[in-house]
Design a protein around this motif. Structure first.
Motif: not given
Length: 361
Positions: A126-146
């Motif tokens: 989701v990023t052009a340079d692959g350096l970060a999961v988040t940007t100013d407008s895009l980030g982690i909304g949820s995560a979990g293990v089951l």
């Protein structure tokens, strides 16, 4: 028995963007320990690593003990029986290094570690340079293990909640999920959640698997580096998906469904058997619950008389009313159904049956 107790969900899932959509249904402050699992904004990547992915699954060669005699025994069993150990060099046992839970036995020694495949590779997608999961407008909304770590997911989404002119609020997302028990392939896909009821809704006509909005990687794959271009093209990224979803909502909201057609749809989705008995009682109960949602529930009733209202009724029923005999909590069941595609199939069935009814009336 399900491992997803209320306490598990409050400590092994991280829920972000609560300022936009409120708390998750499982929220219990007293079961969260020293820190909450809810975040008003995006979930920090560091917290996902620290709280969920602070371990890597491990492999060991398959070892079994079989009866032996005085000449070849290597150990003595609990009952005093002479035993010898056999090591299968062609089979690997994948297990949790902390709990010792065994996830599976495989020929390959490849493991899709969650930090790499659900965070690092998702960042590259989701990023052009692959350096970060988040940007100013895009980030982690949820995560979990089951399932004790056998399954995991990370969901990426934009900051804003979209709202159609028809009054439907929704959030688009890209979800990466994987497993150590082979219950699901490592997959990157996009979808949407209706905010008012927190229902995952794929709109099967725009479904990931039908339009290439899903990308799967087999456990045997060593790296995604050569496949990133194909994966990006398959996903088409998250913002574009919101436009097609809004168009489909508009189309369904503009498709009228009369009372007679609604009754005919009930006959298709919950047909009565000829003979009295349990099956007939179940069909009656399903019809009653669907009708109550369709006419009276604020998650559905505002769109009664439209195809969107019909879809919302069945989807909300699946999430919140349908009997649950899976052995899982309802929250785990809903998450699993969204991940493995069962909910998408159910939505597709609803639209297919509704098309049949409308074409015959």
């Amino acid at each position: 028995m399900s491992m997803e107790t209320s306490q598990w969900l409050n400590t092994n899932t991280l829920i972000g963007m609560t300022a936009e959509r409120g708390k998750a249904w499982h929220y219990r402050a007293e079961e969260q320990g020293q820190e909450t699992n809810h975040y008003t904004g995006f979930v920090p990547v560091a917290d996902v690593v620290r709280r969920l992915f602070d371990w890597d699954a491990q492999n060991t060669k398959l070892r079994i003990q079989v009866p032996a005699d005085n000449d070849n025994f290597t150990t003595i069993g609990d009952d005093g029986t002479l035993m010898r150990e056999i090591v299968d060099q062609t089979r690997n046992v994948t297990y949790h290094p902390v709990t010792g839970q065994i996830f599976g036995v495989y020929k390959t020694d490849s493991i899709h570690q969650y930090s790499e495949w659900l965070l690092d590779n998702l960042a590259h997608l989701v990023t052009a340079d692959g350096l970060a999961v988040t940007t100013d407008s895009l980030g982690i909304g949820s995560a979990g293990v089951l399932r004790g770590g056998a399954q995991a997911w990370v969901q990426l989404e934009p900051h804003e909640t979209f709202k159609t002119p028809e009054g439907v609020a929704y959030r688009s997302h890209i979800t990466a999920y994987s497993s150590h028990d082979s219950s699901m392939a490592t997959t990157y896909g996009r979808g949407n959640t209706v905010v008012v009821c927190d229902n995952t809704l794929s709109l099967a006509r725009k479904d990931m698997s039908r339009t290439g909005q899903q990308y799967k990687v087999r456990r045997s794959a060593k790296s995604m580096s050569s496949k990133l271009k194909d994966a990006r093209q398959a996903l088409n990224l998250i913002i574009e998906s919101s436009d097609s979803f809004a168009e489909e909502i508009k189309r369904l909201c503009e498709m009228p469904v009369t009372e007679r057609q609604w009754e005919a749809f009930l006959g298709e989705i919950a047909p009565f058997p000829e003979e009295d008995g349990r099956a007939k009682t179940l069909a009656e109960n399903r019809r009653e619950k669907l009708t109550s949602l369709y006419r009276n529930d604020n998650r559905v009733a505002p769109w009664a008389g439209t195809a969107w209202g019909v879809l919302q009724a069945t989807n909300t029923y699946d999430h919140h009313e349908a009997s649950n005999r899976s052995g899982l909590t309802r929250g785990e069941r809903n998450t699993t159904r969204a991940i493995d595609g069962d909910q998408a199939k159910s939505d597709e069935k609803t639209l297919r049956l509704l098309d049949l009814v409308l074409s015959n009336s």
